[in-house]
Design a protein around this motif. Structure first.
Motif, short mmCIF file in Angstrom:
data_model
loop_
_atom_site.label_atom_id
_atom_site.label_comp_id
_atom_site.label_asym_id
_atom_site.label_seq_id
_atom_site.Cartn_x
_atom_site.Cartn_y
_atom_site.Cartn_z
N CYS A 320 0.83 -1.20 0.00
CA CYS A 320 0.00 0.00 0.00
C CYS A 320 0.86 1.25 0.00
O CYS A 320 1.76 1.40 0.83
CB CYS A 320 -0.86 0.03 1.26
SG CYS A 320 -2.46 -0.70 1.01
N GLY A 321 0.59 2.15 -0.92
CA GLY A 321 1.28 3.43 -0.94
C GLY A 321 2.64 3.40 -1.61
O GLY A 321 3.31 4.43 -1.71
N GLN A 322 3.06 2.22 -2.10
CA GLN A 322 4.39 2.13 -2.73
C GLN A 322 4.32 2.08 -4.26
O GLN A 322 5.34 1.86 -4.91
CB GLN A 322 5.14 0.89 -2.22
CG GLN A 322 5.52 1.00 -0.74
CD GLN A 322 6.38 -0.17 -0.29
OE1 GLN A 322 6.11 -1.32 -0.64
NE2 GLN A 322 7.41 0.10 0.49
N LEU A 323 3.13 2.28 -4.82
CA LEU A 323 3.00 2.23 -6.28
C LEU A 323 3.20 3.63 -6.87
O LEU A 323 2.62 4.60 -6.39
CB LEU A 323 1.62 1.68 -6.68
CG LEU A 323 1.28 0.30 -6.13
CD1 LEU A 323 -0.05 -0.19 -6.69
CD2 LEU A 323 2.38 -0.72 -6.43
N TRP A 324 3.98 3.70 -7.91
CA TRP A 324 4.32 4.98 -8.56
C TRP A 324 3.68 5.05 -9.93
O TRP A 324 3.60 4.05 -10.65
CB TRP A 324 5.82 5.11 -8.77
CG TRP A 324 6.65 5.29 -7.54
CD1 TRP A 324 7.15 4.29 -6.75
CD2 TRP A 324 7.08 6.52 -6.95
NE1 TRP A 324 7.87 4.84 -5.72
CE2 TRP A 324 7.85 6.21 -5.82
CE3 TRP A 324 6.91 7.87 -7.29
CZ2 TRP A 324 8.43 7.17 -5.01
CZ3 TRP A 324 7.48 8.84 -6.48
CH2 TRP A 324 8.23 8.48 -5.35
N LEU A 325 3.33 6.26 -10.32
CA LEU A 325 3.07 6.53 -11.73
C LEU A 325 4.44 6.49 -12.41
O LEU A 325 5.41 7.05 -11.89
CB LEU A 325 2.43 7.91 -11.86
CG LEU A 325 2.14 8.38 -13.28
CD1 LEU A 325 1.15 7.44 -13.96
CD2 LEU A 325 1.56 9.79 -13.25
N ARG A 326 4.54 5.80 -13.57
CA ARG A 326 5.85 5.62 -14.20
C ARG A 326 5.82 5.99 -15.67
O ARG A 326 4.75 6.05 -16.28
CB ARG A 326 6.29 4.15 -14.05
CG ARG A 326 6.53 3.76 -12.61
CD ARG A 326 7.01 2.32 -12.49
NE ARG A 326 7.11 1.92 -11.09
CZ ARG A 326 8.17 2.15 -10.32
NH1 ARG A 326 9.24 2.74 -10.80
NH2 ARG A 326 8.17 1.77 -9.05
N ASP A 327 7.03 6.19 -16.24
CA ASP A 327 7.10 6.34 -17.69
C ASP A 327 7.26 4.94 -18.28
O ASP A 327 7.30 3.94 -17.56
CB ASP A 327 8.21 7.32 -18.10
CG ASP A 327 9.61 6.79 -17.81
OD1 ASP A 327 9.75 5.57 -17.56
OD2 ASP A 327 10.54 7.60 -17.81
N LEU A 328 7.36 4.87 -19.62
CA LEU A 328 7.36 3.55 -20.27
C LEU A 328 8.62 2.75 -19.99
O LEU A 328 8.67 1.55 -20.23
CB LEU A 328 7.13 3.70 -21.77
CG LEU A 328 5.74 4.23 -22.14
CD1 LEU A 328 5.53 4.21 -23.64
CD2 LEU A 328 4.63 3.47 -21.44
N ASN A 329 9.65 3.41 -19.48
CA ASN A 329 10.86 2.67 -19.10
C ASN A 329 10.82 2.24 -17.65
O ASN A 329 11.80 1.73 -17.11
CB ASN A 329 12.10 3.54 -19.34
CG ASN A 329 12.25 3.89 -20.81
OD1 ASN A 329 12.07 3.01 -21.65
ND2 ASN A 329 12.51 5.15 -21.11
#
Ligand SMILES: C[S@@+](CC[C@H](N)C(=O)[O-])C[C@H]1O[C@@H](n2cnc3c(N)ncnc32)[C@H](O)[C@@H]1O
Ligand code: SF4
Length: 335
Positions: A320-329
């Protein structure tokens, strides 16, 4: 960032599916849309092509396996990527899914809001996360990236699609919506007949400390959030769960504990106490075990059902709370 424009087949309700003209293509069944693989049979692909619909919006970029959980990085059509988590339990699998591309609430303790909100996920993008995590999923928790009540229409539509008997036929009692508790959204949710579970991320007992922890909620008085949640519980004849994330020196004092007891004692409420899952770049302290136990004991003595919830997935930073929005890399995005 602009929203992709081609409509998604997985955003269709069964009624909308039925009303499409089927001429010129082999008829397919509504449930054919919900297969777990990305590559669907040719008949389904031809049908989607003729309808001008995208069958899939998510491309799997990576899959990380931990002891009891797996983290999936799904690329969206316009270039960003969101994370979803599959968690193994003794009686099945839980899908922890994202509801938005980033989050506007900027909670101090959470990775998911560090880059702000880019856009809402469409209903079909939410449904697809569940479908792609596979047929063994028998619980869904809206505890990934985003604030579900800040994307109310798409989240509610997705829940309706997920539970449709002609599609995935997902049992609603297995769906949990976790929210910081936007009063307007809670008011609307109270009137929905869905049979889902509701979890409120409370984390504070005064307006000042809540505004410091959850800047996006400073216009929502704690008292109103709690009242609206309890009103939902009363209307649906079920308990509402309040999550309290204990942060050392911030919200774990004796006075916080007594306010929590006064707020939730004797109500249709349960409390999940949580420890903070570390996030890169955020300096906060996990509360001591004896403080956690003191909270648990006092709340239990006050007759409030309480558990200490330990989230799965820390070994692959998927808790919980450790997920990031990321780029394709796969690079984490921050403001
Ligand atoms: C990531 S949020 C998504 C759902 C919704 N936005 C919410 O806040 O309830 C899911 C849960 O994770 C909790 N959370 C966020 N960051 C955390 C962290 N670093 N450690 C433990 N729990 C965290 C939130 O408070 C919430 O209860
Ligand atoms: S805890 Fe929930 S509301 Fe807060 S930033 Fe994370 S996802 Fe958004």
């Amino acid at each position: 960032m602009t929203q992709p424009t081609r409509p998604l087949a997985l955003s269709l309700t069964a009624a909308q599916f039925d009303s499409l003209p089927m001429t010129g293509t082999r008829p397919i069944a509504y449930r054919d849309l919900f297969a777990s693989h990305a590559d669907l049979p040719q008949a389904t692909r031809r049908w989607a092509q003729a309808q001008g619909l995208d069958l899939r919006a998510l491309t799997l970029r990576s899959r990380e396996r931990g002891a009891r959980s797996q983290k999936f990085l799904f690329a969206l059509r316009e270039g960003l990527a969101v994370e979803s988590v599959l968690i193994r339990r003794h009686d099945g699998y839980t899908a922890c899914i994202s509801s938005q591309v980033g989050c506007a609430f900027a909670c101090r303790f959470c990775a998911s809001g560090q880059a702000g909100l880019k856009r809402n996920l469409e209903a079909g993008e939410i449904v697809e996360q569940v479908a792609r995590l596979g047929p063994k999923v028998n619980r869904i928790v809206f505890m990934g990236i985003g604030e579900p009540l800040n994307n109310y229409d798409n989240v509610l539509k997705a829940i309706r699609i997920l539970r449709d008997r002609r599609g995935l036929n997902f049992p609603t009692t297995g769906i949990t919506l976790s929210t910081i508790g936007i009063p307007k959204g809670l008011k609307a949710l109270r009137e929905e007949h869905l049979g889902i579970n509701l979890t409120i991320s409370l984390h504070a007992t005064t307006d000042e400390s809540r505004a410091a922890l959850i800047p996006g909620s400073r216009k929502h008085p704690v008292r109103e959030v709690v009242e609206r949640a309890l009103s939902w519980a009363e209307r649906h004849n079920r308990d509402v769960t309040f999550v309290y994330l204990l942060l050392a020196g911030i919200n774990d004092s004796r006075a916080d504990l007594e306010r929590l007891v006064a707020m939730l004692g004797g109500q249709r409420a349960r409390i999940n106490l949580m420890r903070w899952n570390p996030v890169d770049g955020i300096k906060l302290g996990r509360t001591e075990d004896r403080t956690l136990l003191a909270f648990r004991e006092r709340l239990a003595r006050a007759g409030i059902p309480v558990v200490v919830r330990d989230t799965q997935g820390r070994d692959i930073t998927a808790a919980c709370g450790q997920l990031w929005l990321r780029d394709l890399n796969g690079r984490a995005l921050a403001a």
